[in-house]
Design a protein around this motif. Sequence first.
Motif, mmCIF file in Angstrom:
data_model
loop_
_atom_site.group_PDB
_atom_site.id
_atom_site.type_symbol
_atom_site.label_atom_id
_atom_site.label_comp_id
_atom_site.label_asym_id
_atom_site.label_seq_id
_atom_site.Cartn_x
_atom_site.Cartn_y
_atom_site.Cartn_z
ATOM 1 N N SER A 50 -6.130 -3.074 6.177
ATOM 2 C CA SER A 50 -6.455 -4.497 6.201
ATOM 3 C C SER A 50 -6.873 -4.951 4.813
ATOM 4 N N ILE A 51 -6.822 -6.268 4.635
ATOM 5 C CA ILE A 51 -7.138 -6.849 3.340
ATOM 6 C C ILE A 51 -7.861 -8.165 3.567
ATOM 7 N N SER A 52 -8.893 -8.417 2.770
ATOM 8 C CA SER A 52 -9.653 -9.646 2.908
ATOM 9 C C SER A 52 -8.821 -10.848 2.467
ATOM 10 N N TRP A 53 -9.304 -12.036 2.763
ATOM 11 C CA TRP A 53 -8.537 -13.240 2.451
ATOM 12 C C TRP A 53 -8.286 -13.376 0.961
ATOM 13 N N SER A 54 -9.214 -12.886 0.146
ATOM 14 C CA SER A 54 -9.073 -12.985 -1.307
ATOM 15 C C SER A 54 -8.294 -11.827 -1.906
ATOM 16 N N GLY A 55 -8.113 -10.789 -1.119
ATOM 17 C CA GLY A 55 -7.477 -9.578 -1.647
ATOM 18 C C GLY A 55 -8.466 -8.631 -2.307
ATOM 19 N N GLY A 56 -9.727 -9.040 -2.351
ATOM 20 C CA GLY A 56 -10.721 -8.233 -3.047
ATOM 21 C C GLY A 56 -11.178 -7.003 -2.291
ATOM 22 N N GLY A 57 -10.943 -6.985 -1.001
ATOM 23 C CA GLY A 57 -11.345 -5.842 -0.199
ATOM 24 C C GLY A 57 -10.174 -5.292 0.583
ATOM 25 N N THR A 58 -9.952 -3.994 0.498
ATOM 26 C CA THR A 58 -8.894 -3.343 1.260
ATOM 27 C C THR A 58 -9.485 -2.143 1.993
ATOM 28 N N TYR A 59 -8.920 -1.869 3.148
ATOM 29 C CA TYR A 59 -9.462 -0.828 4.020
ATOM 30 C C TYR A 59 -8.291 -0.074 4.649
ATOM 31 N N TYR A 60 -8.467 1.240 4.817
ATOM 32 C CA TYR A 60 -7.377 2.077 5.317
ATOM 33 C C TYR A 60 -7.885 3.083 6.337
ATOM 34 N N VAL A 61 -7.016 3.444 7.255
ATOM 35 C CA VAL A 61 -7.299 4.590 8.106
ATOM 36 C C VAL A 61 -7.171 5.843 7.245
ATOM 37 N N ASP A 62 -7.945 6.848 7.555
ATOM 38 C CA ASP A 62 -7.986 8.048 6.704
ATOM 39 C C ASP A 62 -6.610 8.681 6.514
ATOM 40 N N SER A 63 -5.784 8.632 7.539
ATOM 41 C CA SER A 63 -4.503 9.338 7.488
ATOM 42 C C SER A 63 -3.513 8.739 6.492
ATOM 43 N N VAL A 64 -3.758 7.502 6.035
ATOM 44 C CA VAL A 64 -2.836 6.881 5.072
ATOM 45 C C VAL A 64 -3.492 6.630 3.724
ATOM 46 N N GLN A 65 -4.794 6.871 3.634
ATOM 47 C CA GLN A 65 -5.519 6.650 2.384
ATOM 48 C C GLN A 65 -4.846 7.417 1.247
ATOM 49 N N GLY A 66 -4.573 6.737 0.151
ATOM 50 C CA GLY A 66 -3.931 7.366 -0.992
ATOM 51 C C GLY A 66 -2.419 7.357 -0.950
ATOM 52 N N ARG A 67 -1.841 7.038 0.202
ATOM 53 C CA ARG A 67 -0.378 6.983 0.327
ATOM 54 C C ARG A 67 0.113 5.551 0.544
ATOM 55 N N PHE A 68 -0.644 4.756 1.274
ATOM 56 C CA PHE A 68 -0.266 3.378 1.583
ATOM 57 C C PHE A 68 -1.122 2.406 0.781
ATOM 58 N N THR A 69 -0.513 1.271 0.431
ATOM 59 C CA THR A 69 -1.239 0.217 -0.257
ATOM 60 C C THR A 69 -0.925 -1.125 0.390
ATOM 61 N N ILE A 70 -1.958 -1.823 0.813
ATOM 62 C CA ILE A 70 -1.780 -3.167 1.358
ATOM 63 C C ILE A 70 -2.043 -4.175 0.246
ATOM 64 N N SER A 71 -1.244 -5.224 0.219
ATOM 65 C CA SER A 71 -1.422 -6.281 -0.769
ATOM 66 C C SER A 71 -1.003 -7.605 -0.144
ATOM 67 N N ARG A 72 -1.323 -8.668 -0.822
ATOM 68 C CA ARG A 72 -0.975 -9.976 -0.298
ATOM 69 C C ARG A 72 -0.650 -10.935 -1.428
ATOM 70 N N SER A 73 0.149 -11.949 -1.096
ATOM 71 C CA SER A 73 0.424 -13.053 -1.990
ATOM 72 C C SER A 73 0.201 -14.328 -1.199
ATOM 73 N N ASN A 74 -0.924 -14.959 -1.427
ATOM 74 C CA ASN A 74 -1.187 -16.215 -0.714
ATOM 75 C C ASN A 74 -0.185 -17.295 -1.137
ATOM 76 N N ALA A 75 0.274 -17.233 -2.373
ATOM 77 C CA ALA A 75 1.273 -18.193 -2.842
ATOM 78 C C ALA A 75 2.590 -18.029 -2.088
ATOM 79 N N GLN A 76 2.950 -16.778 -1.809
ATOM 80 C CA GLN A 76 4.183 -16.498 -1.067
ATOM 81 C C GLN A 76 3.951 -16.501 0.444
ATOM 82 N N ASN A 77 2.680 -16.670 0.839
ATOM 83 C CA ASN A 77 2.331 -16.678 2.264
ATOM 84 C C ASN A 77 2.771 -15.390 2.955
ATOM 85 N N SER A 78 2.548 -14.271 2.250
ATOM 86 C CA SER A 78 3.043 -12.988 2.735
ATOM 87 C C SER A 78 2.040 -11.865 2.470
#
Length: 122
Positions: A50-78
């Motif tokens: 998960s990722i906060s509305w600002s993108g400043g905070g990201t959180y992961y389940v342990d099994s994907v930590q270090g392998r997956f990255t969540i990001s967002r583009s509010n400008a792209q609405n994605s």
Amino acid sequence: QMQLVESGGGLVQAGNSLRLSCAASGGRIASYAMAWFRQAPGKEREFVASISWSGGGTYYVDSVQGRFTISRSNAQNSVYLQMNSLKPDDTAVYYCAAGRRPSRAESEYDYWGQGTQVTVFS
């Protein structure tokens, strides 16, 4: 009513990468926390990242930590999920969700996509 549509899933060999995208319409994601969940065959849906509305905070389940990255583009609405070093255990339908805060709980999310299938073979 905001709608979320996932894309980018597919069939991939273990060790390779995929990038999932989630595009929103009918609303802006800028004021929402966003998350990815997944559901493997025969299992309950589980939190992935998960990722906060600002993108400043990201959180992961342990099994994907270090392998997956969540990001967002509010400008792209994605929102995106970069998945590296994929394993067969990552095989699941991946869902995008929008909610009030970047929680691990499904109940915190108000909007859900239909999901995209990710299959990892060894």
